[in-house]
Design a protein around this motif. Structure first.
Motif, short mmCIF file in Angstrom:
data_model
loop_
_atom_site.label_atom_id
_atom_site.label_comp_id
_atom_site.label_asym_id
_atom_site.label_seq_id
_atom_site.Cartn_x
_atom_site.Cartn_y
_atom_site.Cartn_z
N TYR A 132 -42.37 6.34 -111.83
CA TYR A 132 -43.64 6.19 -112.56
C TYR A 132 -44.73 7.02 -111.91
N VAL A 133 -44.73 7.12 -110.60
CA VAL A 133 -45.70 7.93 -109.87
C VAL A 133 -45.15 9.34 -109.77
N THR A 143 -50.01 9.34 -112.03
CA THR A 143 -48.96 8.54 -112.65
C THR A 143 -48.68 9.06 -114.06
#
Length: 308
Positions: A132-133, A143
């Motif tokens: 996600y990051v 992100t």
């Protein structure tokens, strides 16, 4: 008239006459509304495609570089900064991100092996990587959601401003009002003053250069007096600018009165009795071709541009 010439947005290009100038203003208005509405509930690929399409249209139309270079450059720079700021800003979810895979991968491998004893051996141990990051180094953190939000805001900002500016750049004010009046004809059945509305819009568009000219003249008059703003202080500066604003209002009211007197001298009593036909709006072959491309545009939008 330096202020009018240096104004980056909203000017009409009289010469040279490009193929965009020759398209019916109603068709161009339909294209403008399509650009302003098609990015709603669209994915980021379609939003970026709209930006690319606007730039390609400007280049293919052979609009002089001196006309759009400065305004497109400023818009692209502004959109880039908006994208960068939104991408590195917190995404607003307010949650702690946990990895989808356990810290000890042996546990996952053992569970996966025990549950897939009858599966194909080549498929054992395959994992789909997901993060996600996207980027995290020091205080900078990007992100997926923040990057998606940045692309949305930046592309919408460019599309809304530049599509409107391109329409004004290639369409005369009289053509705009004629197109709006033609499209508003069904509203006459509701006894709406369509002609009065379009006349007011025409006068408003013609009055804008006069307002800019008055502002420019007043600013020059203030600059030529070499006022020492430090000695005046805040109270004195506010008083000077209030005087300038009052003078501006008086000049604009005087210009409006002169315009009204000029219409009355020419015997103008009502728009219905003294209607001026600015343009004879008829759809030509190039207009039908533009309408066909517009239908194809919306077809592509529904196929590849819909957000899942």
């Amino acid at each position: 008239m330096d202020l009018l010439r240096s104004l980056p947005l909203g000017l009409y290009l009289e010469q040279p006459q490009t193929w965009l100038h020759k398209i019916d203003p109603r068709v161009k208005l339909a294209w403008l509304m399509s650009f302003l509405t098609s990015y709603t509930f669209a994915n980021n690929f379609w939003r970026v495609l709209l930006v690319v399409l606007l730039i390609l249209t400007t280049v293919i139309a052979r609009i002089p570089l001196r006309v759009w270079r400065q305004q497109m450059g400023w818009l692209l720079t502004l959109s880039f900064f908006v994208l960068a700021i939104a991408a590195i800003s917190p995404d607003g979810l307010g949650i702690d991100y946990q990895p989808r895979l356990p810290a000890n991968e042996q546990i996952l491998t053992q569970q996966y092996t025990s549950n897939t004893t009858n599966t194909v051996p080549e498929q054992i141990g395959k994992k789909k990587e997901y993060s996600y990051v996207l980027f995290h180094k020091g205080p900078v953190r990007i992100t997926r959601y923040s990057l998606d939000l940045g692309v949305r805001i930046s592309t919408i900002l460019f599309t809304v401003i530049y599509s409107t500016n391109l329409y004004l750049l290639t369409t005369a004010p009289e053509e705009i009002t004629s197109a709006i009046e033609s499209l508003m004809q069904p509203l006459r059945r509701l006894k709406l003053p369509v002609t009065e509305i379009t006349l007011t819009l025409t006068l408003s568009l013609r009055f804008i250069p006069l307002v800019l000219e008055e502002v420019q003249n007043l600013i020059r008059s203030v600059m030529t007096r070499a006022i020492n703003w430090k000695k005046l202080g805040l109270k004195g500066a506010v008083k000077v600018w209030m005087t300038v604003a009052e003078r501006l209002l008086e000049n604009l009211l005087l210009r409006a009165e002169q315009m009204a007197n000029a219409m009355m001298v020419r015997g103008f009593t009502s728009p219905n009795e003294h209607k001026v036909q600015w343009h004879d709006l008829r759809l030509q072959q190039r207009d039908w071709f533009a309408i066909a491309i517009l239908v194809l545009f919306w077809g592509v939008r529904l196929v590849i541009g819909t957000e899942v």
